[in-house]
Design a protein around this motif. Sequence first.
Motif, PDB file in Angstrom:
ATOM      1  N   VAL A 215       0.858  -1.187   0.000  1.00 32.95           N
ATOM      2  CA  VAL A 215       0.000   0.000   0.000  1.00 32.95           C
ATOM      3  C   VAL A 215       0.890   1.230   0.000  1.00 32.95           C
ATOM      4  CG1 VAL A 215      -1.711   1.334   1.290  1.00 32.95           C
ATOM      5  CG2 VAL A 215      -1.894  -1.156   1.203  1.00 32.95           C
ATOM      6  N   THR A 216       0.691   2.116  -0.966  1.00 34.59           N
ATOM      7  CA  THR A 216       1.440   3.366  -1.029  1.00 34.59           C
ATOM      8  C   THR A 216       0.476   4.547  -0.990  1.00 34.59           C
ATOM      9  OG1 THR A 216       1.482   3.924  -3.403  1.00 34.59           O
ATOM     10  CG2 THR A 216       2.927   2.119  -2.668  1.00 34.59           C
ATOM     11  N   SER A 217       0.996   5.720  -0.678  1.00 32.56           N
ATOM     12  CA  SER A 217       0.140   6.909  -0.532  1.00 32.56           C
ATOM     13  C   SER A 217      -0.651   7.199  -1.806  1.00 32.56           C
ATOM     14  CB  SER A 217       0.986   8.123  -0.157  1.00 32.56           C
ATOM     15  OG  SER A 217       1.551   7.975   1.125  1.00 32.56           O
ATOM     16  N   ASN A 218       0.033   7.258  -2.944  1.00 32.98           N
ATOM     17  CA  ASN A 218      -0.638   7.660  -4.176  1.00 32.98           C
ATOM     18  C   ASN A 218      -1.576   6.572  -4.694  1.00 32.98           C
ATOM     19  OD1 ASN A 218       0.844   9.964  -3.914  1.00 32.98           O
ATOM     20  ND2 ASN A 218       2.337   9.452  -5.492  1.00 32.98           N
ATOM     21  N   GLN A 219      -1.144   5.326  -4.584  1.00 32.74           N
ATOM     22  CA  GLN A 219      -1.996   4.197  -4.964  1.00 32.74           C
ATOM     23  C   GLN A 219      -3.260   4.167  -4.104  1.00 32.74           C
ATOM     24  OE1 GLN A 219      -1.071   0.844  -2.901  1.00 32.74           O
ATOM     25  NE2 GLN A 219      -1.418  -0.692  -4.503  1.00 32.74           N
ATOM     26  N   ALA A 220      -3.084   4.408  -2.797  1.00 31.24           N
ATOM     27  CA  ALA A 220      -4.227   4.378  -1.877  1.00 31.24           C
ATOM     28  C   ALA A 220      -5.218   5.493  -2.196  1.00 31.24           C
ATOM     29  CB  ALA A 220      -3.742   4.494  -0.436  1.00 31.24           C
ATOM     30  N   MET A 221      -4.725   6.685  -2.531  1.00 34.43           N
ATOM     31  CA  MET A 221      -5.640   7.772  -2.898  1.00 34.43           C
ATOM     32  C   MET A 221      -6.437   7.422  -4.144  1.00 34.43           C
ATOM     33  SD  MET A 221      -4.085  11.548  -2.106  1.00 34.43           S
ATOM     34  CE  MET A 221      -2.567  11.365  -3.052  1.00 34.43           C
ATOM     35  N   MET A 222      -5.766   6.830  -5.143  1.00 33.90           N
ATOM     36  CA  MET A 222      -6.491   6.459  -6.362  1.00 33.90           C
ATOM     37  C   MET A 222      -7.508   5.365  -6.069  1.00 33.90           C
ATOM     38  SD  MET A 222      -7.174   7.005  -9.487  1.00 33.90           S
ATOM     39  CE  MET A 222      -5.865   8.148  -9.985  1.00 33.90           C
ATOM     40  N   PHE A 223      -7.151   4.416  -5.233  1.00 37.11           N
ATOM     41  CA  PHE A 223      -8.089   3.360  -4.847  1.00 37.11           C
ATOM     42  C   PHE A 223      -9.324   3.957  -4.179  1.00 37.11           C
ATOM     43  CE2 PHE A 223      -9.587   0.674  -1.316  1.00 37.11           C
ATOM     44  CZ  PHE A 223     -10.053  -0.435  -2.010  1.00 37.11           C
ATOM     45  N   CYS A 224      -9.113   4.842  -3.219  1.00 31.90           N
ATOM     46  CA  CYS A 224     -10.243   5.438  -2.497  1.00 31.90           C
ATOM     47  C   CYS A 224     -11.087   6.308  -3.413  1.00 31.90           C
ATOM     48  CB  CYS A 224      -9.725   6.242  -1.299  1.00 31.90           C
ATOM     49  SG  CYS A 224      -9.079   5.208   0.037  1.00 31.90           S
ATOM     50  N   LEU A 225     -10.436   7.021  -4.315  1.00 28.98           N
ATOM     51  CA  LEU A 225     -11.162   7.843  -5.280  1.00 28.98           C
ATOM     52  C   LEU A 225     -12.049   6.971  -6.169  1.00 28.98           C
ATOM     53  CD1 LEU A 225     -11.424  10.681  -6.828  1.00 28.98           C
ATOM     54  CD2 LEU A 225      -9.745   9.687  -8.379  1.00 28.98           C
ATOM     55  N   MET A 226     -11.485   5.916  -6.727  1.00 26.00           N
ATOM     56  CA  MET A 226     -12.241   5.059  -7.637  1.00 26.00           C
ATOM     57  C   MET A 226     -13.381   4.361  -6.917  1.00 26.00           C
ATOM     58  SD  MET A 226      -9.150   3.465  -9.985  1.00 26.00           S
ATOM     59  CE  MET A 226     -10.303   2.536 -11.008  1.00 26.00           C
ATOM     60  N   ARG A 227     -13.122   3.937  -5.691  1.00 27.95           N
ATOM     61  CA  ARG A 227     -14.176   3.281  -4.921  1.00 27.95           C
ATOM     62  C   ARG A 227     -15.300   4.255  -4.595  1.00 27.95           C
ATOM     63  NH1 ARG A 227     -12.763   0.272   0.720  1.00 27.95           N
ATOM     64  NH2 ARG A 227     -12.281   2.425   1.290  1.00 27.95           N
ATOM     65  N   ALA A 228     -14.943   5.479  -4.205  1.00 25.47           N
ATOM     66  CA  ALA A 228     -15.950   6.467  -3.818  1.00 25.47           C
ATOM     67  C   ALA A 228     -16.817   6.901  -5.000  1.00 25.47           C
ATOM     68  CB  ALA A 228     -15.282   7.675  -3.183  1.00 25.47           C
ATOM     69  N   LEU A 229     -16.189   7.025  -6.173  1.00 28.45           N
ATOM     70  CA  LEU A 229     -16.918   7.508  -7.348  1.00 28.45           C
ATOM     71  C   LEU A 229     -17.467   6.376  -8.203  1.00 28.45           C
ATOM     72  CD1 LEU A 229     -14.677  10.498  -8.542  1.00 28.45           C
ATOM     73  CD2 LEU A 229     -16.663  10.539  -7.020  1.00 28.45           C
ATOM     74  N   GLY A 230     -17.178   5.128  -7.824  1.00 26.65           N
ATOM     75  CA  GLY A 230     -17.673   3.996  -8.595  1.00 26.65           C
ATOM     76  C   GLY A 230     -17.043   3.888  -9.968  1.00 26.65           C
ATOM     77  N   LEU A 231     -15.776   4.282 -10.080  1.00 20.88           N
ATOM     78  CA  LEU A 231     -15.090   4.249 -11.371  1.00 20.88           C
ATOM     79  C   LEU A 231     -14.628   2.820 -11.668  1.00 20.88           C
ATOM     80  CD1 LEU A 231     -12.951   7.494 -11.015  1.00 20.88           C
ATOM     81  CD2 LEU A 231     -15.085   7.204 -12.291  1.00 20.88           C
ATOM     82  N   PRO A 232     -14.763   2.375 -12.910  1.00 15.79           N
ATOM     83  CA  PRO A 232     -14.418   0.987 -13.249  1.00 15.79           C
ATOM     84  C   PRO A 232     -12.913   0.750 -13.249  1.00 15.79           C
ATOM     85  CG  PRO A 232     -15.016   2.203 -15.230  1.00 15.79           C
ATOM     86  CD  PRO A 232     -15.301   3.114 -14.080  1.00 15.79           C
TER      87      PRO A 232
END
Length: 245
Positions: A215-232
């Motif tokens: 788990v890295t800072s930037n990867q984690a932000m993208m994961f949380c962003l995609m999960r929150a917005l429902g991005l595929p």
Amino acid sequence: MTAPRTLAKIGVLVPFTNTNLEPDLELMRPPGTTLHFQRLGGYDVDKIPGADQMAGLGASDIAHDLRMISGVRPSAVLYGCTSATLTHGPSFETDLAARIKTGSGALSITAASSLIAAIKAISATKVGFSSPYVGEINDQAVAFLSENGIETVSRADIGRELGNYGQGELTPDEVFDLARRADHAQAQAIVLSCTDMRSVEAIDRIEAALGKPVVTSNQAMMFCLMRALGLPRHDGLPGHLFDRL
């Protein structure tokens, strides 16, 4: 046919000397989204980024920056500095996220909260930790993880004081070595903290070598962003973390 740009506009607040958050997010950016950056000041580029400096950045007035980023009417705003909030603790981080949401009118995601959410998403409670921070910030980072129910069973400090540009100049090979030093038999995952460290490029290699998620800072932000917005999910997302989308 030209692809639409309609899925999401992603605003990002990034420290002005950070040279790796932007290319990392571009590597992981979901198709149909756009990235919009606002660079943050509030610290002395010539000083070693210790706890006082990073705490000062976290506490600095970002009202102007939020006005600027709100101009694109973003779907979400990422706060792209992990140590700026690690140095204050969970309650400050929660307040900062609320201020960003109020000031931008968008979903707010911070690097520090994303680390916690990502670690919990992979069901890890014991981690190996590393970063390019000075030791005192690593102490605070470990405490931040502990306050969120995550035990650090092993830690690898960089071993020298890096300046604001020095953190971003670490190579992916050096990040790989840091991750190996942070590993421990009890560690269920490896956590690499810092939005300016080139850890995204090393994730797959580290996971293959150590046999555990990273788990890295930037990867984690993208994961949380995609999960929150429902991005595929799409090709090019690094690490087993994205299996949890």
